[in-house]
Design an enzyme around this catalytic site. Structure first.
Site, PDB file in Angstrom:
ATOM      1  N   HIS A  82       0.403  -6.434   3.621  1.00  0.00           N
ATOM      2  CA  HIS A  82      -0.538  -5.331   3.896  1.00  0.00           C
ATOM      3  C   HIS A  82      -1.167  -4.766   2.623  1.00  0.00           C
ATOM      4  O   HIS A  82      -2.260  -4.251   2.642  1.00  0.00           O
ATOM      5  CB  HIS A  82       0.137  -4.221   4.718  1.00  0.00           C
ATOM      6  CG  HIS A  82       1.179  -3.439   3.982  1.00  0.00           C
ATOM      7  ND1 HIS A  82       2.495  -3.815   3.926  1.00  0.00           N
ATOM      8  CD2 HIS A  82       1.098  -2.295   3.250  1.00  0.00           C
ATOM      9  CE1 HIS A  82       3.174  -2.943   3.207  1.00  0.00           C
ATOM     10  NE2 HIS A  82       2.352  -2.007   2.780  1.00  0.00           N
ATOM     11  N   ASP A  83      -0.456  -4.894   1.480  1.00  0.00           N
ATOM     12  CA  ASP A  83      -1.007  -4.369   0.222  1.00  0.00           C
ATOM     13  C   ASP A  83      -1.608  -5.471  -0.645  1.00  0.00           C
ATOM     14  O   ASP A  83      -1.745  -5.301  -1.861  1.00  0.00           O
ATOM     15  CB  ASP A  83       0.106  -3.658  -0.568  1.00  0.00           C
ATOM     16  CG  ASP A  83       0.287  -2.218  -0.107  1.00  0.00           C
ATOM     17  OD1 ASP A  83      -0.664  -1.657   0.495  1.00  0.00           O
ATOM     18  OD2 ASP A  83       1.368  -1.651  -0.353  1.00  0.00           O
ATOM     19  N   HIS A 118      -7.793  -0.772  -2.141  1.00  0.00           N
ATOM     20  CA  HIS A 118      -6.968  -1.976  -1.904  1.00  0.00           C
ATOM     21  C   HIS A 118      -6.994  -2.440  -0.455  1.00  0.00           C
ATOM     22  O   HIS A 118      -6.858  -3.620  -0.175  1.00  0.00           O
ATOM     23  CB  HIS A 118      -5.526  -1.788  -2.401  1.00  0.00           C
ATOM     24  CG  HIS A 118      -4.667  -0.979  -1.487  1.00  0.00           C
ATOM     25  ND1 HIS A 118      -4.656   0.391  -1.493  1.00  0.00           N
ATOM     26  CD2 HIS A 118      -3.771  -1.349  -0.531  1.00  0.00           C
ATOM     27  CE1 HIS A 118      -3.797   0.822  -0.583  1.00  0.00           C
ATOM     28  NE2 HIS A 118      -3.244  -0.210   0.013  1.00  0.00           N
ATOM     29  N   HIS A 172      -4.240  -0.092   7.557  1.00  0.00           N
ATOM     30  CA  HIS A 172      -2.882   0.454   7.456  1.00  0.00           C
ATOM     31  C   HIS A 172      -2.805   1.849   6.831  1.00  0.00           C
ATOM     32  O   HIS A 172      -1.767   2.489   6.868  1.00  0.00           O
ATOM     33  CB  HIS A 172      -1.924  -0.534   6.766  1.00  0.00           C
ATOM     34  CG  HIS A 172      -2.056  -0.621   5.277  1.00  0.00           C
ATOM     35  ND1 HIS A 172      -2.952  -1.449   4.656  1.00  0.00           N
ATOM     36  CD2 HIS A 172      -1.393   0.007   4.281  1.00  0.00           C
ATOM     37  CE1 HIS A 172      -2.835  -1.338   3.348  1.00  0.00           C
ATOM     38  NE2 HIS A 172      -1.896  -0.454   3.079  1.00  0.00           N
ATOM     39  N   HIS A 173      -3.927   2.345   6.261  1.00  0.00           N
ATOM     40  CA  HIS A 173      -3.942   3.730   5.770  1.00  0.00           C
ATOM     41  C   HIS A 173      -4.794   4.647   6.641  1.00  0.00           C
ATOM     42  O   HIS A 173      -5.074   5.777   6.258  1.00  0.00           O
ATOM     43  CB  HIS A 173      -4.441   3.785   4.317  1.00  0.00           C
ATOM     44  CG  HIS A 173      -3.410   3.303   3.332  1.00  0.00           C
ATOM     45  ND1 HIS A 173      -2.271   4.021   3.036  1.00  0.00           N
ATOM     46  CD2 HIS A 173      -3.344   2.160   2.600  1.00  0.00           C
ATOM     47  CE1 HIS A 173      -1.553   3.342   2.147  1.00  0.00           C
ATOM     48  NE2 HIS A 173      -2.174   2.201   1.871  1.00  0.00           N
ATOM     49  N   LYS A 217      -3.957  -4.974  -3.605  1.00  0.00           N
ATOM     50  CA  LYS A 217      -3.537  -4.383  -4.887  1.00  0.00           C
ATOM     51  C   LYS A 217      -3.625  -5.389  -6.033  1.00  0.00           C
ATOM     52  O   LYS A 217      -3.537  -5.021  -7.195  1.00  0.00           O
ATOM     53  CB  LYS A 217      -2.112  -3.825  -4.772  1.00  0.00           C
ATOM     54  CG  LYS A 217      -2.080  -2.511  -4.008  1.00  0.00           C
ATOM     55  CD  LYS A 217      -0.749  -1.822  -4.122  1.00  0.00           C
ATOM     56  CE  LYS A 217      -0.811  -0.459  -3.431  1.00  0.00           C
ATOM     57  NZ  LYS A 217       0.544   0.107  -3.266  1.00  0.00           N
ATOM     58  N   ASP A 229       5.219   2.032   6.465  1.00  0.00           N
ATOM     59  CA  ASP A 229       4.787   2.169   5.071  1.00  0.00           C
ATOM     60  C   ASP A 229       5.148   3.562   4.540  1.00  0.00           C
ATOM     61  O   ASP A 229       5.705   3.718   3.443  1.00  0.00           O
ATOM     62  CB  ASP A 229       3.266   1.939   5.017  1.00  0.00           C
ATOM     63  CG  ASP A 229       2.714   1.848   3.602  1.00  0.00           C
ATOM     64  OD1 ASP A 229       3.506   1.612   2.669  1.00  0.00           O
ATOM     65  OD2 ASP A 229       1.482   2.005   3.436  1.00  0.00           O
TER      66      ASP A 229
HETATM   67 FE   LIG Z   1      -1.198   0.303   1.087  1.00  0.00          FE
END
Ligand SMILES: [Fe+2]
Length: 341
Positions: free
Chosen positions: A203-204, A232, A256-257, A207, A285
């Site tokens: 999910h990240d 990201h 996801h954010h 980054k 998360d």
């Molecule tokens: Fe994230």
């Protein structure tokens, strides 16, 4: 594997047929081709056939669909359940073709109309059914190998990001563990669960494009630095949006954010506009991040993390996801297996 080698030297045939005349005919036809090494066993009823299956493995089952103790498709289903890897040839009456086709859909390999055909037809059907079954099995195995390789590749991609960012090492793996537990609690089917795990594990991924000096910065981030870090989720989406996953992984990564009330990023989506999987990853998360150390703070602890979810349940976090998560912890049914830094 060469399929031609899959037809065994001795062919153990189970004939489940209640009509003695038909059974005798099959016996004679098999005897015509004794070179093929047929070893027939006869059963007059379904129950008797299932007992034989429990006693020994068979290479092929010849199955009459109208038996004293079973009739129609249920007969095929019962045999398939007891011997899922054994090919079945259905024996039908002439008027029964539609039932025979339905039996093929249910998992039989072939069908033969009784009273038609000869020993050669039967022999060919047996060989064909055994070979077709092993081809199917090979295909299933190679599909399974591919699926495992995909999971491992995605995990390797996830690890690559974390290698640059030691403070979040294991973060995505732990988020995946919790997300999967929540998905399971919410009754996700295994297939959907798999997609959720894959999405969580990367999910990240965006980054990768953020300077590691920002990610590892011990002090407070400036507004500009924070704005950059927030990109990201869109970068991650761009990286994987063209991969043809069977699950909406790119959306999971992008969203996801997002927060239920529209206060999240990057798109400020609200409520049902947010993918359900993304809502799960979001909660997992938040919990994992608050429960772990960060460059700019020590771990806040799991109790603080759970209090955050519970007090913002229905506002920031999906109520069903929040409830499932809180229940898992309250009942002591979840603990991270990979350790945090
Ligand atoms: Fe994230």
């Amino acid at each position: 594997m060469n399929i031609r080698h899959m037809v065994p030297k001795q062919i153990h045939v189970l004939v489940i047929e209640d009509n003695p005349g038909d059974a005798r005919l099959i016996e004679l036809m098999l005897a015509e081709h004794s070179d093929d090494g047929y070893q027939p066993v006869f059963a007059l009823r379904l129950a008797e056939g299932l007992e034989a299956i429990a006693r020994q493995p068979f290479d092929i089952i010849l199955l009459d669909l109208s038996l004293p103790d079973s009739h129609g498709l249920g007969t095929v289903e019962a045999v398939l359940e007891s011997a899922p890897m054994t090919p079945i040839i259905v024996l039908t009456g002439l008027a029964d073709e539609s039932t025979a086709l339905a039996a093929m859909k249910a998992g039989a390999q072939d069908y033969l109309a009784k009273g038609q055909g000869d020993g050669e037809t039967l022999r060919r059907s047996i060989r064909y059914s055994i070979e077709r079954m092993s081809t199917e099995e090979e295909r299933r195995e190679s599909g399974e190998r591919l699926r495992r390789a995909l999971m491992q590749t995605i995990q390797a991609v996830g690890l690559t990001i974390e290698k640059r960012d030691p403070y979040t090492a294991g973060h995505q793996q732990r988020v995946a563990e919790l997300a999967a537990a929540i998905g399971r609690e919410l009754g996700f089917e295994p297939e959907r669960l798999e997609g959720l795990e894959l999405g969580s594990v990367i999910h990240d991924i965006g980054k990768i494009a953020i300077p590691s000096s920002f990610l590892n910065k011990p002090g407070r981030l400036t507004a500009t630095e924070f704005a950059l870090i927030k990109t990201h989720s869109v970068i991650g989406y761009d990286i994987i949006k063209d991969v043809e996953f069977t699950w909406p992984i790119a959306k999971m990564v992008r969203q996801h954010h997002e927060r239920l009330d529209g206060s999240g990023y990057p798109d400020g989506l609200k409520g049902d506009d947010i993918l359900f999987e993304a809502k799960i990853i979001c909660v997992a998360d938040v919990i994992e991040s608050m429960a772990s150390n960060r460059p700019y703070r020590a771990a806040l602890g799991i109790d603080v993390a759970l209090a955050e979810i519970s007090s913002n349940r229905g506002r920031l976090y999906d109520p069903d996801v929040a409830d499932a998560c809180l229940k898992l912890f309250a009942e002591g049914r979840f603990g991270f297996t990979t350790s945090a830094v």
